[in-house]
Design an enzyme around this catalytic site. Structure first.
Site, mmCIF file in Angstrom:
data_model
loop_
_atom_site.group_PDB
_atom_site.id
_atom_site.type_symbol
_atom_site.label_atom_id
_atom_site.label_comp_id
_atom_site.label_asym_id
_atom_site.label_seq_id
_atom_site.Cartn_x
_atom_site.Cartn_y
_atom_site.Cartn_z
ATOM 1 N N LYS A 1 6.519 -1.738 2.061
ATOM 2 C CA LYS A 1 5.303 -1.142 2.621
ATOM 3 C C LYS A 1 4.157 -2.132 2.461
ATOM 4 O O LYS A 1 3.268 -1.993 1.602
ATOM 5 C CB LYS A 1 4.987 0.202 1.966
ATOM 6 C CG LYS A 1 4.080 1.085 2.820
ATOM 7 C CD LYS A 1 4.096 2.508 2.328
ATOM 8 C CE LYS A 1 3.135 3.403 3.102
ATOM 9 N NZ LYS A 1 3.542 3.608 4.502
ATOM 10 N N GLU B 1 12.351 3.530 14.661
ATOM 11 C CA GLU B 1 11.269 4.262 14.011
ATOM 12 C C GLU B 1 9.999 4.109 14.827
ATOM 13 O O GLU B 1 9.950 3.367 15.801
ATOM 14 C CB GLU B 1 11.055 3.812 12.569
ATOM 15 C CG GLU B 1 10.490 2.428 12.384
ATOM 16 C CD GLU B 1 10.177 2.111 10.910
ATOM 17 O OE1 GLU B 1 10.095 3.040 10.077
ATOM 18 O OE2 GLU B 1 10.008 0.917 10.602
ATOM 19 N N LEU C 1 11.050 1.563 7.326
ATOM 20 C CA LEU C 1 10.509 2.035 6.063
ATOM 21 C C LEU C 1 11.175 3.366 5.730
ATOM 22 O O LEU C 1 11.173 4.282 6.561
ATOM 23 C CB LEU C 1 8.996 2.224 6.161
ATOM 24 C CG LEU C 1 8.321 2.680 4.869
ATOM 25 C CD1 LEU C 1 8.314 1.553 3.847
ATOM 26 C CD2 LEU C 1 6.901 3.160 5.139
ATOM 27 N N TYR D 1 0.831 -1.204 0.000
ATOM 28 C CA TYR D 1 0.000 0.000 0.000
ATOM 29 C C TYR D 1 0.862 1.248 0.000
ATOM 30 O O TYR D 1 2.074 1.193 0.233
ATOM 31 C CB TYR D 1 -0.943 0.004 1.199
ATOM 32 C CG TYR D 1 -0.286 0.369 2.514
ATOM 33 C CD1 TYR D 1 -0.451 1.642 3.074
ATOM 34 C CD2 TYR D 1 0.504 -0.546 3.208
ATOM 35 C CE1 TYR D 1 0.140 1.983 4.275
ATOM 36 C CE2 TYR D 1 1.096 -0.214 4.417
ATOM 37 C CZ TYR D 1 0.920 1.062 4.938
ATOM 38 O OH TYR D 1 1.520 1.394 6.129
#
Length: 286
Positions: A152, A184, A208, A33
């Site tokens: 992702k 993160e 990411l 996505y």
């Protein structure tokens, strides 16, 4: 007014956008996505988001997305749904293949391609502006995700559980800690200001590589800041001058408290202010 969704080549009303029960995203989270922010009716950083969608598809061995076609779909959906401030969500999965089986299906089954929009309500935008001005709180949680966070993927259960922990503790974000380093957030990248330099975990399989992250790194260097891509030690949070998050909807958000302890003097600092201003100028230049 019913919103319009793009599903497998057709524009259909939201309530009629249906997929089979044996869709592989539903059974296996077998899909990818992207989320793009819309400002003033225009998508922001659409091209790098499309490039990352292609990369994610390649890593999961999905058919390469038609970025030109998706760009046309994006603009049409924004117009059809009259989105001024909002987001565009893209999801591509391996599609419907029954009966359920772990291995990739054989045959010529087509992927499922979904694009939908969400408007951002005025009250949500106002709350976001307040958070940008005042900063937010975060908590730390142990890293429990898989080792391909650079993809992702729609497989986000550890992120969901971490975010829920943050919500239950009155915080905006949960920060993952791996081997003693803050790497993160559950839905954001993390930066620290240490000894006047900006530090963020390097782009690798454990995080990411956010589109906003990449933009902020470029901007910070253009503004004359030193940016080092290396681990942020958990033990160093107590001496951070500033800590901040970046993400498509989050933008550039100061973290003023972590696990109940103040970061710096507990207010939004000058580095974050400068990066927020530069980000706003980029949006206004659309």
């Amino acid at each position: 007014m019913s919103s319009t969704v793009y599903l497998n080549g057709e524009f259909v009303p939201y309530e009629k956008a249906l997929v089979p029960v044996e869709e592989r995203a539903f059974l296996f989270a077998d899909g990818i996505y992207e989320v793009v922010r819309v400002y003033g009716g225009r998508p922001f950083d659409l091209e790098p988001h499309m490039a990352r969608l292609v990369r994610s598809a390649r890593e999961l061995r999905l058919p390469e997305p038609d970025c030109e076609g998706l760009t046309r779909v994006t603009r049409e959906l924004i117009e059809r749904n009259q989105i001024q401030e909002g987001t565009v969500y893209y999801q591509i999965t391996r599609g419907f293949h029954g009966p359920r089986a772990h291995a990739f299906p054989t045959g010529n089954g087509a992927p499922t391609v979904l694009v939908l929009t969400h408007p951002l309500a005025p009250e949500k935008l106002a709350e976001h502006e307040r958070q940008l001005r005042e900063g937010v709180a975060a908590i730390t949680v142990p890293e429990q995700r898989w080792a391909r966070c650079d993809i992702k993927s729609v497989s986000l259960l550890p992120n969901v559980l971490a975010k829920q922990q943050a919500v239950e503790r009155g915080a905006y974000e949960a920060l993952f800690v791996r081997d003693g380093f803050v790497i993160e957030g559950s839905s954001s990248n993390v930066f620290a200001v240490l000894d006047g330099e900006i530090v963020t975990y390097p782009a690798c399989n454990y995080i990411l590589n956010g589109i906003t992250r990449q933009r902020v790194i470029r901007t910070a260097r253009e503004l004359g800041y030193t940016v080092r891509e290396e681990g942020i030690p958990l033990a160093a949070l107590s001496r951070c001058q500033e800590l901040f998050l970046t993400a498509t909807v989050t933008e550039v958000m100061a973290v003023t408290r972590v696990d109940g302890q103040a970061i710096g003097d507990g207010s939004v600092g000058p580095v974050v202010r400068a990066l927020q201003q530069a980000f706003r100028e980029a949006v206004q230049a659309l």
